[in-house]
Design an enzyme around this catalytic site. Structure first.
Site, PDB file in Angstrom:
ATOM      1  N   ASP A  35       1.860 -10.771  18.658  1.00 58.87           N
ATOM      2  CA  ASP A  35       0.267 -10.469  18.662  1.00 58.87           C
ATOM      3  C   ASP A  35      -0.575 -11.341  19.533  1.00 58.87           C
ATOM      4  O   ASP A  35      -1.467 -10.933  20.077  1.00 58.87           O
ATOM      5  CB  ASP A  35      -0.052 -10.601  17.185  1.00 58.87           C
ATOM      6  CG  ASP A  35       0.649  -9.528  16.286  1.00 58.87           C
ATOM      7  OD1 ASP A  35       1.197  -8.372  17.027  1.00 58.87           O
ATOM      8  OD2 ASP A  35       0.071  -9.442  15.205  1.00 58.87           O
ATOM      9  N   ASP A  39      -3.030 -10.414  22.235  1.00 57.01           N
ATOM     10  CA  ASP A  39      -4.552 -11.070  22.444  1.00 57.01           C
ATOM     11  C   ASP A  39      -4.892 -11.571  23.465  1.00 57.01           C
ATOM     12  O   ASP A  39      -6.052 -11.339  24.026  1.00 57.01           O
ATOM     13  CB  ASP A  39      -4.580 -11.776  21.187  1.00 57.01           C
ATOM     14  CG  ASP A  39      -4.577 -11.100  19.746  1.00 57.01           C
ATOM     15  OD1 ASP A  39      -4.708 -10.111  19.701  1.00 57.01           O
ATOM     16  OD2 ASP A  39      -4.712 -11.869  18.751  1.00 57.01           O
ATOM     17  N   LEU A  85      -3.094  25.379   4.820  1.00 60.24           N
ATOM     18  CA  LEU A  85      -1.518  25.862   4.368  1.00 60.24           C
ATOM     19  C   LEU A  85      -1.590  26.419   3.129  1.00 60.24           C
ATOM     20  O   LEU A  85      -2.083  25.939   2.070  1.00 60.24           O
ATOM     21  CB  LEU A  85      -0.536  24.513   4.460  1.00 60.24           C
ATOM     22  CG  LEU A  85      -0.648  23.737   5.872  1.00 60.24           C
ATOM     23  CD1 LEU A  85       0.134  22.476   5.694  1.00 60.24           C
ATOM     24  CD2 LEU A  85       0.303  24.525   6.605  1.00 60.24           C
ATOM     25  N   GLU A 115       7.834  17.782   8.109  1.00 65.95           N
ATOM     26  CA  GLU A 115       7.135  16.343   8.227  1.00 65.95           C
ATOM     27  C   GLU A 115       6.509  15.916   7.049  1.00 65.95           C
ATOM     28  O   GLU A 115       6.281  16.994   6.027  1.00 65.95           O
ATOM     29  CB  GLU A 115       5.876  16.668   9.255  1.00 65.95           C
ATOM     30  CG  GLU A 115       6.263  17.030  10.615  1.00 65.95           C
ATOM     31  CD  GLU A 115       5.078  17.737  11.050  1.00 65.95           C
ATOM     32  OE1 GLU A 115       3.795  17.782  10.971  1.00 65.95           O
ATOM     33  OE2 GLU A 115       5.262  18.679  12.165  1.00 65.95           O
ATOM     34  N   LYS A 117       3.690  15.486   4.666  1.00 67.82           N
ATOM     35  CA  LYS A 117       2.115  15.853   4.224  1.00 67.82           C
ATOM     36  C   LYS A 117       1.465  14.792   4.252  1.00 67.82           C
ATOM     37  O   LYS A 117       1.381  14.137   2.699  1.00 67.82           O
ATOM     38  CB  LYS A 117       2.081  16.749   3.344  1.00 67.82           C
ATOM     39  CG  LYS A 117       0.674  17.600   3.436  1.00 67.82           C
ATOM     40  CD  LYS A 117       0.776  18.858   2.554  1.00 67.82           C
ATOM     41  CE  LYS A 117      -0.601  19.753   2.613  1.00 67.82           C
ATOM     42  NZ  LYS A 117      -1.634  18.941   2.321  1.00 67.82           N
ATOM     43  N   ASP A 119      -1.773  12.341   3.061  1.00 65.30           N
ATOM     44  CA  ASP A 119      -2.864  12.617   2.121  1.00 65.30           C
ATOM     45  C   ASP A 119      -4.232  11.767   2.728  1.00 65.30           C
ATOM     46  O   ASP A 119      -4.228  10.694   2.408  1.00 65.30           O
ATOM     47  CB  ASP A 119      -2.428  12.040   0.633  1.00 65.30           C
ATOM     48  CG  ASP A 119      -3.397  12.853  -0.353  1.00 65.30           C
ATOM     49  OD1 ASP A 119      -4.227  13.865   0.014  1.00 65.30           O
ATOM     50  OD2 ASP A 119      -3.293  12.415  -1.580  1.00 65.30           O
ATOM     51  N   TYR A 231      -0.130  15.770  14.373  1.00 66.98           N
ATOM     52  CA  TYR A 231       0.842  16.465  13.871  1.00 66.98           C
ATOM     53  C   TYR A 231       0.795  17.843  14.330  1.00 66.98           C
ATOM     54  O   TYR A 231       1.514  18.803  13.855  1.00 66.98           O
ATOM     55  CB  TYR A 231       1.113  16.644  12.204  1.00 66.98           C
ATOM     56  CG  TYR A 231      -0.301  17.161  11.710  1.00 66.98           C
ATOM     57  CD1 TYR A 231      -0.939  18.488  12.084  1.00 66.98           C
ATOM     58  CD2 TYR A 231      -1.104  16.667  10.764  1.00 66.98           C
ATOM     59  CE1 TYR A 231      -2.162  18.980  11.326  1.00 66.98           C
ATOM     60  CE2 TYR A 231      -2.471  16.746  10.344  1.00 66.98           C
ATOM     61  CZ  TYR A 231      -3.000  18.033  10.677  1.00 66.98           C
ATOM     62  OH  TYR A 231      -4.205  18.437  10.070  1.00 66.98           O
ATOM     63  N   LYS A 319       4.816  21.089  -2.025  1.00 63.79           N
ATOM     64  CA  LYS A 319       4.061  19.849  -2.748  1.00 63.79           C
ATOM     65  C   LYS A 319       5.056  19.202  -3.645  1.00 63.79           C
ATOM     66  O   LYS A 319       5.924  19.695  -4.115  1.00 63.79           O
ATOM     67  CB  LYS A 319       2.767  20.233  -3.448  1.00 63.79           C
ATOM     68  CG  LYS A 319       1.819  20.878  -2.625  1.00 63.79           C
ATOM     69  CD  LYS A 319       1.181  19.896  -1.675  1.00 63.79           C
ATOM     70  CE  LYS A 319      -0.225  19.616  -2.588  1.00 63.79           C
ATOM     71  NZ  LYS A 319      -1.401  20.043  -2.393  1.00 63.79           N
ATOM     72  N   CYS A 413     -24.590  -6.038 -23.896  1.00 67.98           N
ATOM     73  CA  CYS A 413     -23.524  -6.220 -23.108  1.00 67.98           C
ATOM     74  C   CYS A 413     -22.413  -6.480 -24.220  1.00 67.98           C
ATOM     75  O   CYS A 413     -22.452  -7.160 -25.232  1.00 67.98           O
ATOM     76  CB  CYS A 413     -23.445  -7.448 -22.463  1.00 67.98           C
ATOM     77  SG  CYS A 413     -22.094  -8.211 -21.791  1.00 67.98           S
ATOM     78  N   CYS A 416     -21.540 -10.301 -24.645  1.00 71.95           N
ATOM     79  CA  CYS A 416     -22.374 -11.323 -24.981  1.00 71.95           C
ATOM     80  C   CYS A 416     -23.534 -10.834 -25.752  1.00 71.95           C
ATOM     81  O   CYS A 416     -24.202 -11.380 -26.504  1.00 71.95           O
ATOM     82  CB  CYS A 416     -22.807 -12.248 -24.083  1.00 71.95           C
ATOM     83  SG  CYS A 416     -23.996 -11.432 -22.852  1.00 71.95           S
ATOM     84  N   CYS A 431     -25.024  -6.610 -17.049  1.00 69.73           N
ATOM     85  CA  CYS A 431     -25.409  -7.372 -18.135  1.00 69.73           C
ATOM     86  C   CYS A 431     -26.359  -8.528 -17.439  1.00 69.73           C
ATOM     87  O   CYS A 431     -26.118  -8.971 -16.332  1.00 69.73           O
ATOM     88  CB  CYS A 431     -24.262  -8.170 -18.600  1.00 69.73           C
ATOM     89  SG  CYS A 431     -24.765  -9.557 -19.476  1.00 69.73           S
ATOM     90  N   CYS A 436     -23.204 -14.937 -19.885  1.00 66.67           N
ATOM     91  CA  CYS A 436     -22.086 -14.062 -20.461  1.00 66.67           C
ATOM     92  C   CYS A 436     -20.602 -14.592 -20.087  1.00 66.67           C
ATOM     93  O   CYS A 436     -20.344 -14.594 -19.203  1.00 66.67           O
ATOM     94  CB  CYS A 436     -22.196 -12.553 -20.073  1.00 66.67           C
ATOM     95  SG  CYS A 436     -21.281 -11.538 -20.320  1.00 66.67           S
TER      96      CYS A 436
END
Ligand code: IVH
Length: 675
Positions: A35, A39, A85, A115, A117, A119, A231, A319, A413, A416, A431, A436
């Site tokens: 990294d 950078d 789908l 593949e 799926k 979400d 995809y 699914k 609350c 308290c 509150c 509290c």
């Protein structure tokens, strides 16, 4: 002076190098440099582009931020509709799908690509001659929203396609489809941060991804950890693929991230086997998947199979059985957080959801309870998506008996008994009692947490004990604790008590940004605390900053500025800080975010000003950079590091150009002192 053509070539070479490493990192998930090395390359390019703005191109890997906020989204038309789908939930349904495919294709052999799926949220991105020119959400499938600036901020989306590994050159025009998502861990971090700032949390990673993508201000999107997997391909001009498998492979070779868990399967049996394999892998994955997509591989076959109104006949989503279960809401309780926000939590009849016993589900806020119409006594469907906090998906209204009780937000609350208020522009109820116990506990837990004072051993359990036993009534009391006090508490022995006292003592040496963050000022998260610490450099200056001063800092808006002012205006908070300082705090300048630190940039640099600046007198500008550790000189020489150029610059400008010194105009300068 280096010849301009040489510089241009150097810039071009750097870009190619960076794009190659982006490809290794994002598309292949197999970086070949560290990294830090990356950078360094990136910074070198940035510096060169700054010095030679004439060579900046919109597709340079540096151009990933900085678009003005939009008033509204423009429509984004899909040249080929983005279909959805058909879902299958059982193996039988999948086999039936395969039978339909087989029948329509006659004797022709075919294969499937399976593949995960994802979400997340669907997007389409358009590349013209390899340059990213547009991006839109799915919308109704025909027209979505134009989110081009937002998608450009996603780090793994290349601004320019490059053909690696002998891939063909990118075509004249191509629409590529994929799913923008957020990893589970990133989602949780984001939610914690939202909660800390008193902002609305997201129900799940998908909502977080969608909410982050659909931002009129793309700088918000840029700050969110979005990722993408591509995809599929929509419209293409000047190129044709033979198979879906080949298309995915080519996308990857063009530098686009494609999920490596794709698999080419000979038949439906293999596809179903792979479904089970991924289902077993599901909880180990860093992101959420809700099934697999099974696609006929051969594009000619896909064309032959065609589509129904809303979905293609050549693909199906198989699914996973969601981690869902039915249970009953026994009660709805209210939790009080550090900032006094009241969060309704459903207490459930314990139920096994995907292998985990679930007893509570968050309801986020009162609006959510109303929207879902959750009542005490209701049967509900609870869902545990991945490792995420369980939530109530919906109420089974058919099961209502009429004896269910509507939840009412308490006016006092629960911790308290003080009054609860709802500010007009907020969703949350709070509150109002600063003292509290629930708030004090929350404040101390936050203060001691890892990103704040990092006091090991001072977690929720111990804090609760300390507050309940009356040993600690406010944050500074922690620093008055003695080993003997701790030994009186259940669970503490000589060694553990000694360790905690040591950890408390150790925390007194800290950085300004940690300290500011630890105070728990509403809306001031880790990042903003860092910005404030960097900008002001001392606690005293932050405490006495005016609203105008605060508003001048990029990333600090009205809400933050007001919260900071209000916090330090409160005499109790001032007293608390005073007490902390009296207990012997040593607060050092930040070293945490060295790279982006303003002071770090200016430290030891020799700066020359030439020409008139709009916003500062020469003296003001000079004193600012001196304050940041730079020297100011009157003449340009080889030793000069930066020349700030205003209007009507003199010969110093020419000389700086000749010597190849970093040149900043007023805008650049402003950014560099504010960052
Ligand atoms: S293919 C016509 N592949 O699922 C084919 N979709 O229910 C359309 N999705 O809106 C999509 N992962 O956003 C495809 N590997 C994947 C996917 C995927 C997630 C989403 C996509 C689409 C929805 C369809």
């Amino acid at each position: 002076m280096e010849n301009l053509e040489t510089i241009r070539a150097k810039i071009e070479k750097l870009r190619e190098e960076i794009m190659y490493h982006n490809y290794r990192y994002y598309a292949l998930d197999s970086p070949v440099i560290s990294d830090q090395e990356y950078d360094a390359l990136f910074r070198e390019l940035q510096e060169l582009e700054k010095k030679y703005p004439q060579f900046v191109t919109p597709d340079s890997p540096t151009q990933k931020v900085g678009f003005p906020p939009l008033e509204e989204f423009k429509p984004f038309e899909h040249r080929i509709p983005m279909l959805s789908l058909e879902n299958a939930f059982t193996e039988e349904e999948v086999r039936n799908f395969d039978l339909r495919v087989k029948k329509q294709l006659g004797e022709a052999p075919y294969s499937y690509v399976v593949e995960p799926k994802m979400d997340g949220v669907a997007v389409e991105v358009t590349y013209e001659n390899g340059i990213l020119v547009g991006a839109g959400t799915r919308g109704d499938g025909r027209v979505g929203e134009d989110v081009t600036p937002n998608v450009k901020t996603i780090r793994s989306v290349p601004l320019k396609l490059v053909a690696f590994e002998g891939a063909p050159p990118p075509p004249r025009l191509i629409d590529i489809r994929g799913e923008v998502y957020m990893e589970k861990e990133d989602f949780e971090k984001l939610n914690k941060e939202q909660e800390r700032r008193g902002l609305q949390t997201f129900a799940n990673p998908r909502n977080a991804a969608a909410g982050s993508l659909r931002q009129l201000d793309s700088s918000v999107t840029a700050s969110r950890p979005l990722k993408v997997f591509f995809y599929g391909v929509g419209y293409v001009e000047g190129f044709s693929f033979h198979s879906h498998w080949e298309a995915l492979d080519t996308l990857r070779k063009w530098g686009l991230p494609v999920n490596s868990l794709r698999k080419l399967c000979r038949d439906i049996k293999e596809a179903i086997e792979y479904y089970h394999y991924l289902e077993a892998l599901r909880s180990e994955l860093p992101y959420e998947i809700d099934g697999v997509v099974i696609k006929v591989n051969e594009l000619e076959h896909q064309r032959k199979l065609g589509e129904k109104t809303r979905s293609p006949r050549w693909a199906i989503a198989f699914k996973f059985s969601a981690h869902k279960a039915v249970t009953r809401v026994i009660d709805i309780k209210v939790q009080v957080g550090r900032t006094g926000i009241l969060t309704p939590v459903a207490e459930l009849e314990p139920v096994n959801v995907g292998g985990v016993i679930v007893r509570h589900a968050t309801l986020h806020n009162y609006d959510e309870v109303m929207r879902k119409d959750v009542r005490i006594g209701d049967y509900v469907i609870v869902q545990r998506a991945g490792d995420v906090i369980p939530e109530i998906v919906e109420v089974i209204k058919d099961k209502r008996t009429g004896n269910e009780e509507t939840f009412i937000m308490p006016s006092k609350c629960p911790s308290c008994g003080s009054n609860v208020v709802k500010l007009p522009e907020e969703v949350a109820y709070r509150c109002i009692n600063q003292k509290c116990p629930a708030r004090i506990k929350g404040a101390i837990i936050h203060f001691a947490s890892r990103s704040a004072m990092d006091i090991e051993g001072l977690g929720e359990k111990t804090v609760n004990l300390l507050v309940d036993k009356g040993l600690v009534k406010s944050i500074p009391d922690i620093y008055a604790l003695k080993k003997e006090d701790l030994l009186k508490l259940p669970g503490f022995a000589e060694l553990s008590a000694k360790n905690l006292i040591n950890a408390i003592e150790k925390s007194k040496r800290t950085t300004l940004s940690r300290f500011i963050y630890a105070l728990g000022i509403p809306y001031v998260g880790e990042y903003t605390a860092g910005v404030l610490a960097e900008h002001f450099g001392s606690l005293d200056k932050i405490m006495n900053a005016s609203k105008d001063e605060l508003l001048q800092i990029p990333g600090v808006g009205e809400k933050v500025a007001e919260a900071v002012i209000a916090f330090f205006k409160n005499p109790e908070n001032r007293q608390m800080i005073e007490k902390l300082l009296e207990s012997g705090f040593i607060i050092s300048q930040d070293t945490r975010d060295v790279e982006s630190s303003v002071a770090d940039f200016w430290q030891g640099k020799t700066v020359v000003f030439t020409g008139a600046l709009d916003r500062f007198s020469r003296e003001e500008a000079a004193s600012i950079v001196k304050g940041l550790g730079a020297r100011v000189s009157n003449s340009v020489s080889k030793k000069t590091d930066v020349v700030v150029v205003g209007k009507n610059p003199g010969s110093k400008y020419r000389k700086a150009l000749d010597l190849g010194i970093t040149i900043m105009n007023e805008e650049d300068f402003l950014k560099m002192i504010k960052r």
